[in-house]
Motif scaffolding. Structure first.
Motif, PDB file in Angstrom:
ATOM      1  N   VAL A 282       0.962  -1.130  -0.200  1.00 33.50           N
ATOM      2  CA  VAL A 282       0.122   0.170  -0.180  1.00 33.50           C
ATOM      3  C   VAL A 282       0.846   1.423  -0.049  1.00 33.50           C
ATOM      4  O   VAL A 282       0.407   2.551  -0.237  1.00 33.50           O
ATOM      5  N   ALA A 283       2.216   1.138   0.267  1.00 34.82           N
ATOM      6  CA  ALA A 283       2.927   2.407   0.218  1.00 34.82           C
ATOM      7  C   ALA A 283       3.592   2.838  -1.129  1.00 34.82           C
ATOM      8  O   ALA A 283       4.361   3.797  -1.461  1.00 34.82           O
ATOM      9  N   LEU A 284       3.547   1.755  -1.930  1.00 32.61           N
ATOM     10  CA  LEU A 284       3.923   2.080  -3.566  1.00 32.61           C
ATOM     11  C   LEU A 284       3.543   3.399  -4.241  1.00 32.61           C
ATOM     12  O   LEU A 284       2.395   3.639  -4.375  1.00 32.61           O
ATOM     13  N   GLU A 285       4.745   3.993  -4.699  1.00 34.74           N
ATOM     14  CA  GLU A 285       4.440   5.203  -5.080  1.00 34.74           C
ATOM     15  C   GLU A 285       4.730   5.309  -6.729  1.00 34.74           C
ATOM     16  O   GLU A 285       4.061   6.141  -7.390  1.00 34.74           O
ATOM     17  N   TRP A 286       5.804   4.414  -6.821  1.00 34.58           N
ATOM     18  CA  TRP A 286       6.198   4.314  -8.328  1.00 34.58           C
ATOM     19  C   TRP A 286       6.499   2.850  -8.924  1.00 34.58           C
ATOM     20  O   TRP A 286       6.634   2.025  -8.332  1.00 34.58           O
ATOM     21  N   LEU A 287       5.905   2.759  -9.935  1.00 35.34           N
ATOM     22  CA  LEU A 287       6.002   1.505 -10.686  1.00 35.34           C
ATOM     23  C   LEU A 287       6.218   1.661 -12.091  1.00 35.34           C
ATOM     24  O   LEU A 287       5.893   2.244 -12.753  1.00 35.34           O
TER      25      LEU A 287
ATOM     26  N   CYS B 228      -7.547  -0.688  -6.434  1.00 39.45           N
ATOM     27  CA  CYS B 228      -7.572   0.529  -5.751  1.00 39.45           C
ATOM     28  C   CYS B 228      -6.880   0.787  -4.377  1.00 39.45           C
ATOM     29  O   CYS B 228      -7.022   2.004  -4.030  1.00 39.45           O
ATOM     30  N   MET B 229      -6.600  -0.128  -3.967  1.00 41.86           N
ATOM     31  CA  MET B 229      -5.758  -0.165  -2.579  1.00 41.86           C
ATOM     32  C   MET B 229      -4.435   0.668  -2.545  1.00 41.86           C
ATOM     33  O   MET B 229      -4.057   1.161  -1.715  1.00 41.86           O
ATOM     34  N   LEU B 230      -3.835   0.644  -3.779  1.00 39.32           N
ATOM     35  CA  LEU B 230      -2.575   1.429  -4.000  1.00 39.32           C
ATOM     36  C   LEU B 230      -2.848   2.935  -4.067  1.00 39.32           C
ATOM     37  O   LEU B 230      -2.476   3.638  -5.378  1.00 39.32           O
TER      38      LEU B 230
END
Length: 246
Positions: A208-213, A228-230
């Motif tokens: 859930v802390a992912l900011e950059w993919l 949607c959790m991201l």
């Protein structure tokens, strides 16, 4: 005696002049052990190894070195040039010696570039990761020699689940499963030439802390769903995933 660069000048640390928890430098300057450990951690890999041979305190620091950066450049080797076979052999021997002498404690960053090592013993690679991927690790950049190498997801999730912030995998197979948990602090994920399906990628929705993919050259991704959790995800980049349906 070993040389240390401080503020652009070279000083020398002599273990024979140790007094209490301090080491004496030239011109009667003393530094506490924790400062010396910090200096040692900031040295380039080769310089840090040399310093460890000359000082007991640096040897202790070496066994808990936080940043392990194994590339041809950091080891002073030209892996894909003239004499590359000798350079590859030297690279493997150096990495092997360093990791076998490392305690496995305190590793924060691991970078391992093995793109030119198609004949590397994968059992040896597994042993390296068992040592270096330790609890508390924060940054992982792993460039493997072939896609048939199946990255040990359980090792990553069990040891780095509470600490990994940056993960870059290149040229491997990555198969996360439902029971592995999540990387709760992961903020940046880059997969390049990685064999992973869209369904498997969706299992990372708990990060859930992912900011950059960033996904590039991942041929098994056909359908990409962003859970949607991201809610922290602010950057998504997809390149050359040829079978992805838009």
């Amino acid at each position: 005696i070993c040389d240390v660069t401080i503020g652009g000048s070279i000083t020398s640390v002599a273990k024979t002049e140790r007094k209490g928890l301090h080491y004496q430098l030239k011109e009667n300057v003393y530094l506490p052990e924790d400062i010396l450990r910090l200096i040692h951690a900031m040295m380039p890999l080769r310089d840090a190894a040399r310093a460890a041979c000359a000082s007991h305190i640096f040897l202790q620091s070496w066994r808990c070195r936080p940043n392990l950066i194994f590339t041809g450049e950091t080891l002073g080797l030209i892996i894909n040039g003239t004499g590359k076979d000798d350079a590859k052999r030297d690279f493997i021997n150096i990495v092997q010696r360093i990791l076998l002498n490392h305690s496995g404690i305190g590793v924060k960053t691991l970078k391992l570039e093995l793109l030119h090592f198609s004949d590397l013993d994968l059992g040896c690679l597994e042993a390296w990761l068992q040592i270096a991927v330790a609890p508390g690790i924060e940054e992982l950049t792993l460039m493997f020699p072939c896609v048939r190498y199946k990255f040990p997801c359980s090792l990553l999730f069990e040891r780095g689940g509470n600490s990994v912030r940056y993960l870059h995998l290149m040229v491997c197979t990555f198969r996360p499963t439902i029971g592995l948990g999540c990387l709760i602090k992961l903020t940046q994920l880059h997969l390049s030439f990685v064999w992973i399906t869209g369904d498997e990628l969706e299992l990372l929705s708990k990060c859930v802390a992912l900011e950059w993919l960033k996904l590039s050259y991942c041929p098994e991704i056909i359908c990409l769903k962003v859970p949607c959790m991201l809610r922290q995800l602010g950057s998504l980049e997809v390149a050359e995933c040829r079978y992805l349906k838009v």
